[in-house]
Write a protein that holds these residues in place. Structure first.
Motif, mmCIF file in Angstrom:
data_model
loop_
_atom_site.group_PDB
_atom_site.id
_atom_site.type_symbol
_atom_site.label_atom_id
_atom_site.label_comp_id
_atom_site.label_asym_id
_atom_site.label_seq_id
_atom_site.Cartn_x
_atom_site.Cartn_y
_atom_site.Cartn_z
ATOM 1 N N TRP A 1 0.812 -1.216 0.000
ATOM 2 C CA TRP A 1 0.000 0.000 0.000
ATOM 3 C C TRP A 1 0.846 1.267 0.000
ATOM 4 O O TRP A 1 0.447 2.301 -0.552
ATOM 5 C CB TRP A 1 -0.933 0.003 1.221
ATOM 6 C CG TRP A 1 -0.217 0.131 2.536
ATOM 7 C CD1 TRP A 1 0.333 -0.883 3.256
ATOM 8 C CD2 TRP A 1 0.050 1.331 3.258
ATOM 9 N NE1 TRP A 1 0.930 -0.402 4.392
ATOM 10 C CE2 TRP A 1 0.777 0.954 4.423
ATOM 11 C CE3 TRP A 1 -0.235 2.666 3.057
ATOM 12 C CZ2 TRP A 1 1.205 1.884 5.368
ATOM 13 C CZ3 TRP A 1 0.196 3.604 3.994
ATOM 14 C CH2 TRP A 1 0.903 3.209 5.133
ATOM 15 N N GLU A 2 2.056 1.205 0.608
ATOM 16 C CA GLU A 2 2.904 2.399 0.677
ATOM 17 C C GLU A 2 3.433 2.820 -0.684
ATOM 18 O O GLU A 2 3.872 3.961 -0.851
ATOM 19 C CB GLU A 2 4.069 2.164 1.630
ATOM 20 C CG GLU A 2 3.666 2.063 3.089
ATOM 21 C CD GLU A 2 4.863 1.921 4.018
ATOM 22 O OE1 GLU A 2 5.432 2.959 4.388
ATOM 23 O OE2 GLU A 2 5.224 0.776 4.357
ATOM 24 N N GLU A 3 3.426 1.924 -1.660
ATOM 25 C CA GLU A 3 3.930 2.242 -2.991
ATOM 26 C C GLU A 3 2.902 2.989 -3.837
ATOM 27 O O GLU A 3 3.206 3.427 -4.945
ATOM 28 C CB GLU A 3 4.361 0.958 -3.699
ATOM 29 C CG GLU A 3 5.474 0.202 -2.965
ATOM 30 C CD GLU A 3 5.850 -1.100 -3.647
ATOM 31 O OE1 GLU A 3 5.696 -1.181 -4.890
ATOM 32 O OE2 GLU A 3 6.286 -2.033 -2.946
ATOM 33 N N VAL A 4 1.697 3.126 -3.330
ATOM 34 C CA VAL A 4 0.619 3.773 -4.085
ATOM 35 C C VAL A 4 0.743 5.293 -3.983
ATOM 36 O O VAL A 4 1.002 5.841 -2.916
ATOM 37 C CB VAL A 4 -0.756 3.327 -3.551
ATOM 38 C CG1 VAL A 4 -1.885 4.068 -4.263
ATOM 39 C CG2 VAL A 4 -0.922 1.823 -3.701
ATOM 40 N N GLN A 5 0.548 5.958 -5.108
ATOM 41 C CA GLN A 5 0.562 7.418 -5.151
ATOM 42 C C GLN A 5 -0.672 7.920 -5.890
ATOM 43 O O GLN A 5 -1.355 7.163 -6.579
ATOM 44 C CB GLN A 5 1.818 7.926 -5.862
ATOM 45 C CG GLN A 5 3.125 7.616 -5.157
ATOM 46 C CD GLN A 5 4.324 8.181 -5.895
ATOM 47 O OE1 GLN A 5 4.282 8.397 -7.104
ATOM 48 N NE2 GLN A 5 5.403 8.417 -5.175
ATOM 49 N N ARG B 1 -5.579 7.700 -3.364
ATOM 50 C CA ARG B 1 -5.796 6.331 -3.839
ATOM 51 C C ARG B 1 -5.411 5.311 -2.766
ATOM 52 O O ARG B 1 -5.988 4.220 -2.720
ATOM 53 C CB ARG B 1 -4.989 6.095 -5.116
ATOM 54 C CG ARG B 1 -5.452 6.948 -6.273
ATOM 55 C CD ARG B 1 -4.540 6.818 -7.487
ATOM 56 N NE ARG B 1 -4.700 5.519 -8.145
ATOM 57 C CZ ARG B 1 -3.710 4.644 -8.299
ATOM 58 N NH1 ARG B 1 -2.496 4.909 -7.818
ATOM 59 N NH2 ARG B 1 -3.916 3.494 -8.924
ATOM 60 N N GLN B 2 -4.421 5.644 -1.918
ATOM 61 C CA GLN B 2 -4.062 4.740 -0.824
ATOM 62 C C GLN B 2 -5.274 4.426 0.034
ATOM 63 O O GLN B 2 -5.559 3.262 0.341
ATOM 64 C CB GLN B 2 -2.977 5.374 0.053
ATOM 65 C CG GLN B 2 -1.563 5.188 -0.444
ATOM 66 C CD GLN B 2 -0.541 5.704 0.556
ATOM 67 O OE1 GLN B 2 -0.875 6.399 1.526
ATOM 68 N NE2 GLN B 2 0.719 5.363 0.334
ATOM 69 N N LEU B 3 -6.001 5.460 0.436
ATOM 70 C CA LEU B 3 -7.148 5.255 1.320
ATOM 71 C C LEU B 3 -8.306 4.586 0.585
ATOM 72 O O LEU B 3 -9.044 3.804 1.181
ATOM 73 C CB LEU B 3 -7.593 6.591 1.921
ATOM 74 C CG LEU B 3 -6.566 7.278 2.842
ATOM 75 C CD1 LEU B 3 -7.143 8.565 3.429
ATOM 76 C CD2 LEU B 3 -6.123 6.340 3.967
ATOM 77 N N PRO C 1 -16.211 5.174 5.758
ATOM 78 C CA PRO C 1 -15.000 4.863 5.008
ATOM 79 C C PRO C 1 -13.796 5.665 5.492
ATOM 80 O O PRO C 1 -13.946 6.739 6.076
ATOM 81 C CB PRO C 1 -15.379 5.249 3.576
ATOM 82 C CG PRO C 1 -16.373 6.348 3.731
ATOM 83 C CD PRO C 1 -17.177 5.982 4.958
ATOM 84 N N LEU C 2 -12.602 5.114 5.227
ATOM 85 C CA LEU C 2 -11.386 5.851 5.524
ATOM 86 C C LEU C 2 -11.278 7.094 4.635
ATOM 87 O O LEU C 2 -10.737 8.113 5.059
ATOM 88 C CB LEU C 2 -10.156 4.961 5.300
ATOM 89 C CG LEU C 2 -10.009 3.746 6.219
ATOM 90 C CD1 LEU C 2 -8.818 2.897 5.780
ATOM 91 C CD2 LEU C 2 -9.849 4.159 7.674
ATOM 92 N N MET C 3 -11.765 6.978 3.414
ATOM 93 C CA MET C 3 -11.703 8.101 2.480
ATOM 94 C C MET C 3 -12.373 9.337 3.071
ATOM 95 O O MET C 3 -13.553 9.323 3.414
ATOM 96 C CB MET C 3 -12.404 7.729 1.174
ATOM 97 C CG MET C 3 -12.363 8.842 0.140
ATOM 98 S SD MET C 3 -10.694 9.098 -0.481
ATOM 99 C CE MET C 3 -10.541 7.666 -1.527
ATOM 100 N N GLY D 1 0.097 12.372 -2.709
ATOM 101 C CA GLY D 1 -1.073 11.680 -2.177
ATOM 102 C C GLY D 1 -0.764 10.454 -1.356
ATOM 103 O O GLY D 1 -1.605 9.561 -1.221
ATOM 104 N N SER D 2 0.454 10.395 -0.791
ATOM 105 C CA SER D 2 0.856 9.228 0.002
ATOM 106 C C SER D 2 1.064 9.616 1.463
ATOM 107 O O SER D 2 1.562 10.721 1.762
ATOM 108 C CB SER D 2 2.154 8.635 -0.550
ATOM 109 O OG SER D 2 1.986 8.240 -1.900
#
Length: 239
Positions: A88-92, A103-105, A180-182, A206-207
């Motif tokens: 998940w940490e690689e998502v931007q 997008r991570q959330l 939601p987390l979002m 966005g990370s």
């Protein structure tokens, strides 16, 4: 003294046997999680609809539990590298240009909705446990999203562990926010306010980060752009 030694000596093999039995049982449970759980997730992957990330995220909150689980797995596959939640940490980035929806959330919402949906149907708990075991390989993931999780997810986690024997440290230090987390975008906030409310920073990509231009108020469900206190100016209107 001789009697004491005899008691200790005789108890040793019994203790060892119990420990060995526990170990074997634990290994069998982990194998069940891998075999049964991975199979369930693969089946859901075959049912994935053709949809955008935003459409899949919207689908997490409508329909029956199976359709929500399908949407959750599909969203993870679209966002996480190789569909692996431990990455998940690689998502931007954000869900769309001009949006403030990390997008991570979004993908983590997909993970937790899939876990909760699967756990609510007979046999689905193995799929839920498999997803959690994959996510649990991320140490930071556990710190941010297991040790601190929305209150409604805690009984889900406890239920999956009780039904499948999922091993590892899944302790919850405190509950924060809600699903939601979002978050909802709510303008700007000063850095002092962000830190006083223990908001979590996001960088310009966005990370999740130790510091950044955005702040997530996960307790209240809001997302802000951060301004330095010295640059924040509130105009006077004469009252």
């Amino acid at each position: 003294m001789i009697l004491s030694f005899c008691v200790v000596f005789s108890a040793g093999p019994l203790f060892a046997a119990q420990t060995w039995d526990d170990l074997v049982a634990g290994l069998e449970q982990q194998e069940d999680i891998k075999q049964k759980g991975a199979g369930i997730i693969e089946q859901l992957r075959k049912e994935a609809p053709t949809a955008s990330e935003q459409q899949l995220w919207n689908a997490l909150w409508t329909g029956d539990v199976r359709s929500r689980a399908v949407a959750g797995v599909a969203l993870m596959d679209k966002i996480f590298l190789g569909g692996d939640p431990a990455k998940w940490e690689e998502v931007q980035g954000f869900l769309s240009n001009g949006s403030y929806q990390p997008r991570q959330l979004a993908a983590l919402d997909g993970l937790f909705v899939a876990v909760a949906s699967l756990n609510s149907v007979p046999g689905g708990e193995w799929g839920a446990a498999w997803l959690l075991s994959q996510f649990g390989r991320s140490g930071r993931g556990k710190v941010y999203f297991i040790e601190q999780m929305p209150a409604e997810l805690r009984p889900v986690l406890e239920s999956v562990i009780a039904k499948t024997g999922l091993r590892g440290d899944w302790s919850v230090a405190k509950t924060r926010g809600k699903m939601p987390l979002m978050p909802v975008y709510r303008g700007i906030v000063t850095r002092n306010t962000a830190e006083s409310r223990q908001m979590q920073y996001f960088d310009g990509w966005g990370s999740l980060a130790n510091n950044g231009r955005y702040a997530w108020d996960r307790d209240r469900g809001y997302f802000y752009q951060v301004v330095e206190d010295s640059s924040f100016f509130m105009p006077s209107f004469g009252f």
